[in-house]
Design a protein around this motif. Structure first.
Motif, short mmCIF file in Angstrom:
data_model
loop_
_atom_site.label_atom_id
_atom_site.label_comp_id
_atom_site.label_asym_id
_atom_site.label_seq_id
_atom_site.Cartn_x
_atom_site.Cartn_y
_atom_site.Cartn_z
N GLN A 85 0.87 -1.17 0.00
CA GLN A 85 0.00 0.00 0.00
C GLN A 85 0.91 1.23 0.00
N PRO A 86 1.24 1.74 -1.18
CA PRO A 86 2.15 2.87 -1.27
C PRO A 86 1.62 4.10 -0.54
N VAL A 87 2.50 4.80 0.13
CA VAL A 87 2.13 6.01 0.86
C VAL A 87 1.57 7.06 -0.10
N ALA A 88 2.14 7.15 -1.29
CA ALA A 88 1.73 8.19 -2.25
C ALA A 88 0.28 8.05 -2.69
N THR A 89 -0.21 6.80 -2.84
CA THR A 89 -1.58 6.58 -3.34
C THR A 89 -2.53 6.08 -2.26
N ASP A 90 -2.01 5.45 -1.20
CA ASP A 90 -2.81 4.85 -0.14
C ASP A 90 -3.80 3.82 -0.69
N VAL A 91 -3.44 3.18 -1.81
CA VAL A 91 -4.28 2.17 -2.45
C VAL A 91 -3.57 0.83 -2.38
N GLN A 92 -4.27 -0.19 -1.86
CA GLN A 92 -3.69 -1.52 -1.76
C GLN A 92 -3.49 -2.10 -3.16
N GLU A 93 -2.30 -2.67 -3.37
CA GLU A 93 -1.97 -3.28 -4.65
C GLU A 93 -1.34 -4.64 -4.41
#
Length: 171
Positions: free
Chosen positions: A28-36
């Motif tokens: 979950q990148p800090v930049a997008t806050d979207v789980q991948e």
């Protein structure tokens, strides 16, 4: 472990069984806050054991603790369902000393029999956890499987600073 290249991580493991491995990274990148989910295949010259599809197994004992998963209604693909993970000691009393690991008292991961789908579910919590918090014996979570099939589930918990993994089976 983070490598010298930003955004790249290194890992190592020793294969326990023959065959090609599929490795999943849940980030979950800090930049997008979207789980991948990122996935790669580690090829092998050996042949994999066939995947065993088993009957449902929603109870298991690991290192002296008994774990059960109870669903509030029958599980159907494409429909979320509430569930509870119960953790009890050998005498049947509830165990409430689960430690936070990666921000939750448990992580439930699942892999579908087609080996192309993965799940990652956290129990519901009312607030961010602190290192001294303890959880259990009942952890509620919302389960969702987009596709029908057999899922090998694993619950990861932490006790005394050590991760423990509890396997389950769900059709």
């Amino acid at each position: 472990t983070p490598s010298a290249v930003p955004g790249c991580y290194d890992f190592s493991f020793t294969p326990q069984k023959p065959g090609t491995y599929r490795v999943w990274a849940d980030v979950q990148p800090v930049a997008t806050d979207v789980q991948e989910f990122a996935m790669t295949v580690i090829p092998a010259d050996t042949r994999a054991e066939p995947l065993r599809i088993e009957p449902d197994c929603l109870a298991n004992t690991v290192n002296g603790l008994h774990y059960t998963i109870e669903f509030e209604q029958p599980v159907k693909s494409g429909e979320p369902v509430q569930a509870t993970l119960h953790v009890t000691q050998a005498d049947g009393s509830g165990y409430g000393q689960l430690e936070p690991i990666m921000g939750a008292f448990a992580h439930i991961v699942g892999f579908r029999d087609d080996r192309t789908s993965a799940l990652h579910i956290h129990p519901e919590v009312a607030r961010p956890l602190h290192p001294n918090d303890r959880g259990g014996p009942d952890l509620r979570f919302r389960f969702y499987a987009a596709k029908p099939g057999f899922y090998r589930l694993f619950v990861q918990v932490q006790r005394n600073g050590q991760s423990e993994f509890v396997p389950f089976a769900l059709n």
